[in-house]
Design an enzyme around this catalytic site. Structure first.
Site, PDB file in Angstrom:
ATOM      1  N   LYS A  55       0.842  -1.204   0.000  1.00  0.00           N
ATOM      2  CA  LYS A  55       0.000   0.000   0.000  1.00  0.00           C
ATOM      3  C   LYS A  55       0.878   1.255   0.000  1.00  0.00           C
ATOM      4  O   LYS A  55       0.580   2.223  -0.696  1.00  0.00           O
ATOM      5  CB  LYS A  55      -0.930  -0.008   1.220  1.00  0.00           C
ATOM      6  CG  LYS A  55      -2.062  -1.020   1.093  1.00  0.00           C
ATOM      7  CD  LYS A  55      -2.803  -1.225   2.418  1.00  0.00           C
ATOM      8  CE  LYS A  55      -3.808  -2.371   2.300  1.00  0.00           C
ATOM      9  NZ  LYS A  55      -4.420  -2.736   3.592  1.00  0.00           N
ATOM     10  N   GLN A  99      -4.118  -1.494   9.881  1.00  0.00           N
ATOM     11  CA  GLN A  99      -4.084  -2.823   9.271  1.00  0.00           C
ATOM     12  C   GLN A  99      -4.688  -3.852  10.225  1.00  0.00           C
ATOM     13  O   GLN A  99      -4.258  -3.970  11.371  1.00  0.00           O
ATOM     14  CB  GLN A  99      -2.630  -3.192   8.915  1.00  0.00           C
ATOM     15  CG  GLN A  99      -2.484  -4.497   8.171  1.00  0.00           C
ATOM     16  CD  GLN A  99      -3.151  -4.486   6.788  1.00  0.00           C
ATOM     17  OE1 GLN A  99      -3.056  -3.520   6.040  1.00  0.00           O
ATOM     18  NE2 GLN A  99      -3.862  -5.564   6.470  1.00  0.00           N
ATOM     19  N   ASP A 122     -10.651   3.645   5.064  1.00  0.00           N
ATOM     20  CA  ASP A 122     -11.209   2.292   4.923  1.00  0.00           C
ATOM     21  C   ASP A 122     -12.739   2.326   4.929  1.00  0.00           C
ATOM     22  O   ASP A 122     -13.374   1.338   4.556  1.00  0.00           O
ATOM     23  CB  ASP A 122     -10.720   1.385   6.068  1.00  0.00           C
ATOM     24  CG  ASP A 122      -9.428   0.660   5.724  1.00  0.00           C
ATOM     25  OD1 ASP A 122      -9.200   0.397   4.522  1.00  0.00           O
ATOM     26  OD2 ASP A 122      -8.663   0.351   6.654  1.00  0.00           O
TER      27      ASP A 122
END
Ligand code: NAP
Length: 295
Positions: A55, A99, A122
């Site tokens: 990422k 994460q 997210d």
């Protein structure tokens, strides 16, 4: 027997990343703003380390500043919440990505709810979930949004289509259902307690499989001509002691039945990272009340 079109998620994701990169250049030229994405990694899970590294690389390549907070397994929940508070206050950071999974002693929902919803790239914060379902302005979870982009390309008018989402996780299934409802599909959300799943799936003009069970969806569960989006990523044993990735749909059996299908790998996966970059760019603009680029 219809020809089954392969939906090339990698090519679509490359185009989206290029669009985000071009918009980031324009944003910097017009306002001096460089969007920033910070990944928070707690612990030493090797898969999570790879995801975070990928990422970060993708962000940098798209002109997005990449930051990382790496914390040990022993980090307490309150220490992690303090890091989130610091990132919320950091003006260089437009997107915060924690994460998952987190170590067991940390409540992931408490951490997600501590993220500034404007930086929640997210799209998991309750405020963004609520806006998504109520038709407000939300940051939308990356994987389902990537699926929607692939669907829009494949079927320009989704209104009225019978859509079935198999799997009801907060990360994929539920937001996918909300997005399809927003496109005026008739949406069914099926899950492990649903009765006669093959019969439910055979109604689907659009089928999104997000289960995490290798090839659970058989060819004869698919309506002829349906568009199939396979979110599943499952590693299974292959001949010669090797392993390979397969989706939740029996890809070979879907050939000649589905109208179009995403492969695994090379379908939904690349779209997820591309949509994360898109969300970071959008978050950077929204936070500063700048015009949002059409990417
Ligand atoms: P998850 O949180 O484990 O949820 C799985 C869902 O599938 C649950 O709703 C579960 O039902 C349902 N389910 C499980 N077994 C079933 C069965 N036998 N029949 C019907 N439904 C069943 O998984 P997730 O996070 O949504 O991920 C799903 C898959 O997508 C995984 O393979 C994951 O690796 C993959 N994924 C890929 C990406 C990407 O970027 N491509 C991103 C995220 C996830 P209940 O709710 O009733 O338990």
């Amino acid at each position: 027997m219809p020809d089954t079109r392969r939906i090339d998620g990698k090519a679509r994701a490359d185009r989206l990343v290029a669009d985000v990169a071009a918009a980031a250049v324009a944003l910097k030229a017009q306002s001096g703003v460089v969007p920033g994405l910070c990944a928070v990694l707690v612990g030493s899970d090797p898969a999570s380390q790879i995801y975070v590294r990928n990422k970060g690389k993708a962000a940098t390549a798209a002109g997005i500043a990449s930051f990382q907070e790496t914390l040990p397994d022993t980090t307490s929940e309150s220490e992690l919440l303090a890091v989130i508070a610091k990132l919320n206050a950091d003006d260089r950071v437009d997107g915060i990505l924690v994460q998952l999974p987190l170590p067991k002693h940390i409540d992931p929902q408490r951490v997600i709810d501590a993220i500034d919803p404007k930086k929640d790239v997210d799209g998991f914060h309750a405020q963004n979930v609520g806006h998504l379902w109520s038709g407000g302005t939300a940051l939308v979870p990356c994987t389902p949004y990537g699926c929607l982009m692939l669907l829009r390309d494949t079927m320009p008018n989704l209104a009225g289509a019978e859509a079935v989402v198999l799997g009801r996780s907060n990360i994929v299934g539920k937001p996918m259902a909300a997005l399809l409802l927003g496109e005026n599909c008739t949406v069914t959300l099926a899950h492990s307690k649903s009765r006669d799943i093959p019969a439910i799936l055979r109604r689907a003009d659009i089928l999104v499989a997000a289960v995490g069970r290798p090839e659970i969806v058989r060819g004869d569960w698919i309506k002829p001509g349906a568009i199939v989006i396979d979110v599943g990523i499952n590693r299974i044993a292959a001949p010669g002691g090797q392993s390979k990735l397969v989706g939740d749909v029996a890809f070979a059996e879907a050939q000649g039945v589905a109208g179009a299908i995403t492969p695994v790998p090379g379908g939904v996966g690349p779209m997820t990272i591309a949509c994360l970059l898109r969300n970071t760019l959008i978050a950077a603009c929204r936070r500063r009340s700048l015009a949002e680029p059409a990417v």
